[in-house]
Design a protein around this motif. Structure first.
Motif, PDB file in Angstrom:
ATOM      1  N   GLY A 155       6.899 -14.212  -0.745  1.00  0.00           N
ATOM      2  CA  GLY A 155       6.070 -14.405  -0.106  1.00  0.00           C
ATOM      3  C   GLY A 155       5.771 -12.996   1.118  1.00  0.00           C
ATOM      4  N   ALA A 156       7.209 -12.830   0.952  1.00  0.00           N
ATOM      5  CA  ALA A 156       7.823 -11.239   1.869  1.00  0.00           C
ATOM      6  C   ALA A 156       6.401 -10.301   2.050  1.00  0.00           C
ATOM      7  CB  ALA A 156       9.203 -11.248   1.692  1.00  0.00           C
ATOM      8  N   LEU A 157       6.386  -9.688   2.988  1.00  0.00           N
ATOM      9  CA  LEU A 157       5.532  -7.957   2.749  1.00  0.00           C
ATOM     10  C   LEU A 157       6.558  -7.052   2.577  1.00  0.00           C
ATOM     11  CD1 LEU A 157       2.626  -9.170   5.827  1.00  0.00           C
ATOM     12  CD2 LEU A 157       2.275  -9.518   3.567  1.00  0.00           C
ATOM     13  N   PRO A 158       6.464  -6.177   2.121  1.00  0.00           N
ATOM     14  CA  PRO A 158       7.317  -5.350   1.946  1.00  0.00           C
ATOM     15  C   PRO A 158       7.168  -4.489   2.983  1.00  0.00           C
ATOM     16  CG  PRO A 158       5.481  -5.204   0.225  1.00  0.00           C
ATOM     17  CD  PRO A 158       5.290  -6.482   0.831  1.00  0.00           C
ATOM     18  N   PRO A 159       8.493  -3.501   2.866  1.00  0.00           N
ATOM     19  CA  PRO A 159       9.263  -2.618   4.531  1.00  0.00           C
ATOM     20  C   PRO A 159       7.263  -1.569   4.276  1.00  0.00           C
ATOM     21  CG  PRO A 159      10.541  -3.228   3.502  1.00  0.00           C
ATOM     22  CD  PRO A 159       9.069  -4.098   2.117  1.00  0.00           C
ATOM     23  N   GLY A 160       6.697  -1.455   5.499  1.00  0.00           N
ATOM     24  CA  GLY A 160       5.485  -0.442   5.216  1.00  0.00           C
ATOM     25  C   GLY A 160       4.166  -1.172   5.491  1.00  0.00           C
ATOM     26  N   PHE A 161       4.538  -2.260   4.704  1.00  0.00           N
ATOM     27  CA  PHE A 161       2.694  -3.108   3.694  1.00  0.00           C
ATOM     28  C   PHE A 161       2.249  -2.501   5.299  1.00  0.00           C
ATOM     29  CE2 PHE A 161      -0.222  -6.345   3.912  1.00  0.00           C
ATOM     30  CZ  PHE A 161      -0.574  -5.964   2.875  1.00  0.00           C
ATOM     31  N   PRO A 162       1.401  -2.359   4.564  1.00  0.00           N
ATOM     32  CA  PRO A 162       0.386  -1.969   3.562  1.00  0.00           C
ATOM     33  C   PRO A 162       0.055  -0.180   3.130  1.00  0.00           C
ATOM     34  CG  PRO A 162      -1.354  -1.959   4.812  1.00  0.00           C
ATOM     35  CD  PRO A 162      -0.179  -1.967   5.847  1.00  0.00           C
ATOM     36  N   LEU A 163       1.086   0.575   3.138  1.00  0.00           N
ATOM     37  CA  LEU A 163       1.198   1.831   2.418  1.00  0.00           C
ATOM     38  C   LEU A 163       1.856   1.672   1.430  1.00  0.00           C
ATOM     39  CD1 LEU A 163       1.758   3.937   5.780  1.00  0.00           C
ATOM     40  CD2 LEU A 163      -0.018   3.732   4.959  1.00  0.00           C
TER      41      LEU A 163
END
Length: 283
Positions: free
Chosen positions: A40-48
């Motif tokens: 469930g981790a948000l990826p680096p730079g999310f939400p771009l």
């Protein structure tokens, strides 16, 4: 504002909780309820979009890319919390969902009316509405919690070319008719065509996002497509030169209205489903 209910949907009124009534204006990792590491981790730079997909996203969405970015944020936060997107999907939202759906726009005529069947979290319907504001899009989805999300996303994104209807494809047949009917295909092609082709105008098309087995399905279900009024069938690759592999779309032209007996027979084999429908609005 929501128009009067047409029916109870899958589970009856109140049985499928719609979840929160509105989206947070800012939904970074600290406010989303998603962990900063692990599942469930948000990826680096999310939400771009990731750097390697930035140019592709710009090609698809143009000056509406900021709207697509906000939609990615809604999917990766509230969409996960409300069970519309799996938490493991957040790192590949752009690659697997927004871009894969967005390249379909290249084969849809300007100004077409579009019905998206089983829209779920708005894939591909909302993506197409963002990429192509010239399209008039109706999202058809039976589950209340999903239509609640769709309504809120449409408002949040300012999509005045979108209407949401709560109901099943079989229930809205005869009430809706469009140039293009889309579906992100999770069912066999004969079943999918039984839901979708009745909603296409004669001369209109079913565009079904499929996988590597698309050509085999076309060969296997050709008779069923014909019984439902289908004519020319093509397997199209969308996004060639932009994404690898390209998105595979089965394109079925509706050649004629099928005879009622054959249509009923094919539809009864395709699905045994019930419920009601609820219509919201295109603003």
């Amino acid at each position: 504002m929501t128009n009067p209910r047409f029916g109870a949907g899958d589970l009856g009124p109140g049985s499928d909780s719609p979840g929160p009534s509105s989206f947070p204006r800012s939904s970074g990792p600290s406010s989303s309820g998603l962990s900063s590491s692990g599942e469930g981790a948000l990826p680096p730079g999310f939400p771009l979009p990731p750097d390697e997909l930035r140019g592709v996203a710009e090609e698809i969405f143009g000056d509406r890319l900021p709207v697509a970015v906000r939609y990615a944020e809604l999917l990766g936060t509230d969409g996960v919390i409300r069970g519309l997107i799996g938490p493991r999907e957040t790192p590949r939202l752009w690659e697997r969902h927004l871009i894969n759906c967005g390249v379909m726009a290249e084969i849809i005529p300007f100004g077409a009316s579009v019905v998206d069947i089983g829209s779920g979290a708005g894939l591909p319907g909302i993506v197409l509405a963002v990429a192509r504001p010239d399209l008039a899009i109706t999202l058809v989805e039976p589950l209340a919690r999903r239509t609640a999300f769709l309504d809120e996303a449409v408002d949040e994104l300012g999509l005045d070319n979108v209407m949401v209807i709560r109901g099943r494809a079989e229930e809205v047949a005869g009430h809706l008719e469009a140039d293009i009917v889309t579906a992100r295909a999770v069912a066999a092609l004969d079943k999918l065509a039984g839901w979708c082709l009745p909603l296409a105008k004669v001369g209109g098309r079913l565009l079904a996002l499929k996988g590597a087995s698309a050509a085999d399905e076309v060969a296997e279900h050709g008779q069923a497509l014909s019984d439902l009024g289908g004519g020319e069938v093509a397997v199209r690759l969308c996004g060639v030169g932009l994404i690898e592999p390209p998105a595979t779309v089965v394109d079925v032209v509706k050649e004629r209205q099928p005879s009622p007996v054959r249509a009923r027979s094919e539809n009864s084999r395709a699905a045994e489903r019930g419920g009601g429908r609820k219509k919201t609005r295109r603003r």
